[in-house]
Motif scaffolding. Structure first.
Motif, PDB file in Angstrom:
ATOM      1  N   LEU A   1       0.830  -1.201   0.000  1.00  0.00           N
ATOM      2  CA  LEU A   1       0.000   0.000   0.000  1.00  0.00           C
ATOM      3  C   LEU A   1       0.865   1.252   0.000  1.00  0.00           C
TER       4      LEU A   1
ATOM      5  N   GLY B   1      -3.818   4.391  -1.328  1.00  0.00           N
ATOM      6  CA  GLY B   1      -4.219   3.860  -2.617  1.00  0.00           C
ATOM      7  C   GLY B   1      -4.880   2.506  -2.436  1.00  0.00           C
ATOM      8  N   SER B   2      -5.249   1.898  -3.547  1.00  0.00           N
ATOM      9  CA  SER B   2      -5.928   0.601  -3.500  1.00  0.00           C
ATOM     10  C   SER B   2      -4.967  -0.561  -3.340  1.00  0.00           C
TER      11      SER B   2
ATOM     12  N   ILE C   1      -6.395   7.858  13.859  1.00  0.00           N
ATOM     13  CA  ILE C   1      -7.265   7.787  12.675  1.00  0.00           C
ATOM     14  C   ILE C   1      -8.002   6.452  12.688  1.00  0.00           C
TER      15      ILE C   1
ATOM     16  N   TYR D   1      -9.822   3.842  10.062  1.00  0.00           N
ATOM     17  CA  TYR D   1      -9.938   3.489   8.658  1.00  0.00           C
ATOM     18  C   TYR D   1     -10.944   2.358   8.486  1.00  0.00           C
TER      19      TYR D   1
ATOM     20  N   GLN E   1     -11.758  -0.702   5.710  1.00  0.00           N
ATOM     21  CA  GLN E   1     -11.161  -1.399   4.576  1.00  0.00           C
ATOM     22  C   GLN E   1     -12.090  -2.501   4.089  1.00  0.00           C
TER      23      GLN E   1
ATOM     24  N   LYS F   1      -9.483  -3.681  -1.265  1.00  0.00           N
ATOM     25  CA  LYS F   1      -9.278  -2.241  -1.395  1.00  0.00           C
ATOM     26  C   LYS F   1      -8.321  -1.739  -0.337  1.00  0.00           C
ATOM     27  N   GLY F   2      -7.822  -0.548  -0.552  1.00  0.00           N
ATOM     28  CA  GLY F   2      -6.967   0.073   0.443  1.00  0.00           C
ATOM     29  C   GLY F   2      -7.791   0.661   1.581  1.00  0.00           C
ATOM     30  N   PRO F   3      -7.154   0.960   2.698  1.00  0.00           N
ATOM     31  CA  PRO F   3      -7.869   1.582   3.824  1.00  0.00           C
ATOM     32  C   PRO F   3      -8.449   2.929   3.419  1.00  0.00           C
TER      33      PRO F   3
ATOM     34  N   PHE G   1     -10.010   6.429   4.773  1.00  0.00           N
ATOM     35  CA  PHE G   1     -10.068   7.332   5.926  1.00  0.00           C
ATOM     36  C   PHE G   1     -11.515   7.569   6.332  1.00  0.00           C
TER      37      PHE G   1
ATOM     38  N   PHE H   1      -9.885  -0.411  11.186  1.00  0.00           N
ATOM     39  CA  PHE H   1      -8.595  -0.296  11.866  1.00  0.00           C
ATOM     40  C   PHE H   1      -8.495   1.038  12.560  1.00  0.00           C
TER      41      PHE H   1
END
Lengths: 110, 113
Positions: free
Chosen positions: A91, A102-103, B34, B36, B38, B42-44, B46, B89
């Protein structure tokens, strides 16, 4: 501003091969981070750039790993002589504005 | 070592109910937190953040609470929807750590109809 972009999304490679991933951060974000995430775990910090300078590297980043950000914009992460243990999601994140991720690039080493 | 952790690995909640996800941290130097979300593959993403000079911060359907005395962070999701199903997370960092985030293992939230 299209967010943090990573390429490729998926990569399957044979053990011993080299791979390179690219990250395009949000434009004008001077901070860029690489993380690695394995299944069921939270992301683990790998390295950090402020502009083109690599300011911190995790102990997770063995000598087979190298990251660059030559012009302070996009960054690349290269893994040499890949091992099965390198299989993970890689990541990229940029900041400020809340550390946007990002993904990711899903790497599978076979 | 110091770490960020979550109390519950899986949280099952009925649609429309409120969800509470908890997180314990042990790095007393952390001053920025923070949450997150997910989703698979996919990415985390916000969700909301909070600085250590605050106890509570609200967003759209989400509230983060910070209790520095016991080093505890929570995320409250109001009127949980099927789209809230994901892994959540918490992450912590400090101003002297170059913004490096330290994550816990995550909590899987499953929203049932």
């Amino acid at each position: 501003d299209t967010g943090v972009s990573q390429d490729p999304r998926h990569k399957i490679t044979k053990r011993g091969q080299n791979v390179t991933f690219r990250c395009d951060p949000i434009s004008e974000h001077n901070r860029l981070y690489w993380y690695r995430q394995t299944l069921g775990q939270g992301p683990e910090f790998l390295t950090y750039f402020q502009n083109e300078a690599q300011l911190e590297k995790s102990r997770l980043l063995s000598d087979r790993f190298s990251a660059e950000r030559p012009k302070g914009s996009f960054s690349t992460l290269e893994i040499q002589r890949t091992e099965q243990g390198d299989s993970a999601m890689y990541l990229c994140a940029s900041s400020p504005q809340g550390y946007t991720f990002g993904s990711g690039t899903r790497l599978t080493v076979v | 070592g110091e770490s960020v952790g979550l109390h519950l690995p899986t949280l099952s909640v009925q649609e429309g109910d409120n969800s509470i996800i908890n997180c314990a941290y042990s790095n007393s130097a952390s001053d920025y937190f923070i949450w997150y979300k997910q989703e698979s593959g996919k990415g985390p993403q916000f969700i909301i953040d909070i600085r250590s000079n605050m106890d509570k911060r609200q967003g759209q359907r989400v509230t983060v609470l910070l209790n520095k005395t016991v080093k505890h962070l929570s995320l409250q999701i109001a009127a949980t929807q099927p789209g809230d199903s994901a892994v959540y997370f918490c992450a912590e960092t400090s101003t002297d750590s170059w913004g490096k985030l330290q994550f816990g293992a995550g909590t899987q939230v499953v929203v049932t109809p």
